[in-house]
Scaffold this motif. Structure first.
Motif, short mmCIF file in Angstrom:
data_model
loop_
_atom_site.label_atom_id
_atom_site.label_comp_id
_atom_site.label_asym_id
_atom_site.label_seq_id
_atom_site.Cartn_x
_atom_site.Cartn_y
_atom_site.Cartn_z
N VAL A 1 -4.86 5.77 -1.45
CA VAL A 1 -3.79 4.80 -1.26
C VAL A 1 -3.92 3.78 -2.38
O VAL A 1 -5.02 3.29 -2.66
CB VAL A 1 -3.91 4.10 0.11
N GLU B 1 -7.54 6.57 2.20
CA GLU B 1 -6.85 6.41 3.48
C GLU B 1 -7.80 6.80 4.60
O GLU B 1 -8.45 7.84 4.53
CB GLU B 1 -5.60 7.29 3.50
N ARG C 1 0.86 -1.19 0.00
CA ARG C 1 0.00 0.00 0.00
C ARG C 1 0.89 1.23 0.00
O ARG C 1 1.73 1.37 0.88
CB ARG C 1 -0.86 0.04 1.26
N THR D 1 0.86 5.70 -0.95
CA THR D 1 0.19 6.90 -1.43
C THR D 1 0.96 7.46 -2.62
O THR D 1 2.11 7.08 -2.87
CB THR D 1 0.14 7.99 -0.33
#
Length: 170
Positions: A90, A83, A48, A50
């Motif tokens: 994300v 998120e 995961r 961003t």
């Protein structure tokens, strides 16, 4: 394996791996940055990341990341989640990312098959070389769809065998 016994993560080795695997995916036809982004998320501990984490890890612009993740989400290589408690997205790669990607290809192949099938009468049917070429393509895609269906079932069984004794990822 407990955290105390887990081998140390080598960030330089991970970066080198991301570049090598990205090159492999690029050679296979994936856009270069999308390949690097996929490799980076796949190699991330929890799968995961961003956009800002990807920007930093790959040393590219946010706009470039945006285009790459758009490609990856459209091809089902990564998913996009919100998120918790934030407005940030994300990008997530599933443990079985290739499965989703192959299924999306299956849908595309079905669309191609439909278009090819419509072309056969347009070019004069099977009495023409073009019609026979198109029909042979239709037959190949039908065959491929049958085999992919069987492989889907086989993979489910095989995946269960492989992962039976794995600890749950947290």
């Amino acid at each position: 394996m407990t955290a105390a016994r887990r081998p140390a993560r080598d960030d330089r080795a991970v970066s080198a791996y991301v570049e090598r695997f990205g090159d492999t995916l690029t050679d296979a036809g994936m856009p270069r940055l999308a390949a690097r982004v996929f490799a980076q998320i796949l190699a991330d501990e929890d799968g995961r990341m961003t956009a800002s984490e990807l920007t930093e890890a790959l040393d590219v612009s946010p706009a470039a990341i945006s285009g790459a993740v758009r490609y990856l989400t459209q091809t089902y290589m990564v998913g996009k989640e919100r998120e918790r408690g934030s407005r940030r997205d994300v990008y997530v790669v599933q443990a079985d990312a290739w499965h989703g990607a192959m299924l999306s290809r299956d849908r595309v192949l079905a669309q191609i098959e439909t278009s090819l099938r419509a072309g056969v009468p347009a070019v004069g049917g099977l009495s023409t070389p073009a019609g026979r070429r198109l029909q042979l393509s239709v037959a190949f895609l039908e065959f491929l769809a049958e085999r992919l269906g069987a492989l889907e079932d086989e993979w489910g069984e095989r995946k269960a065998e492989i992962t039976r004794d794995w600890p749950a990822d947290s």
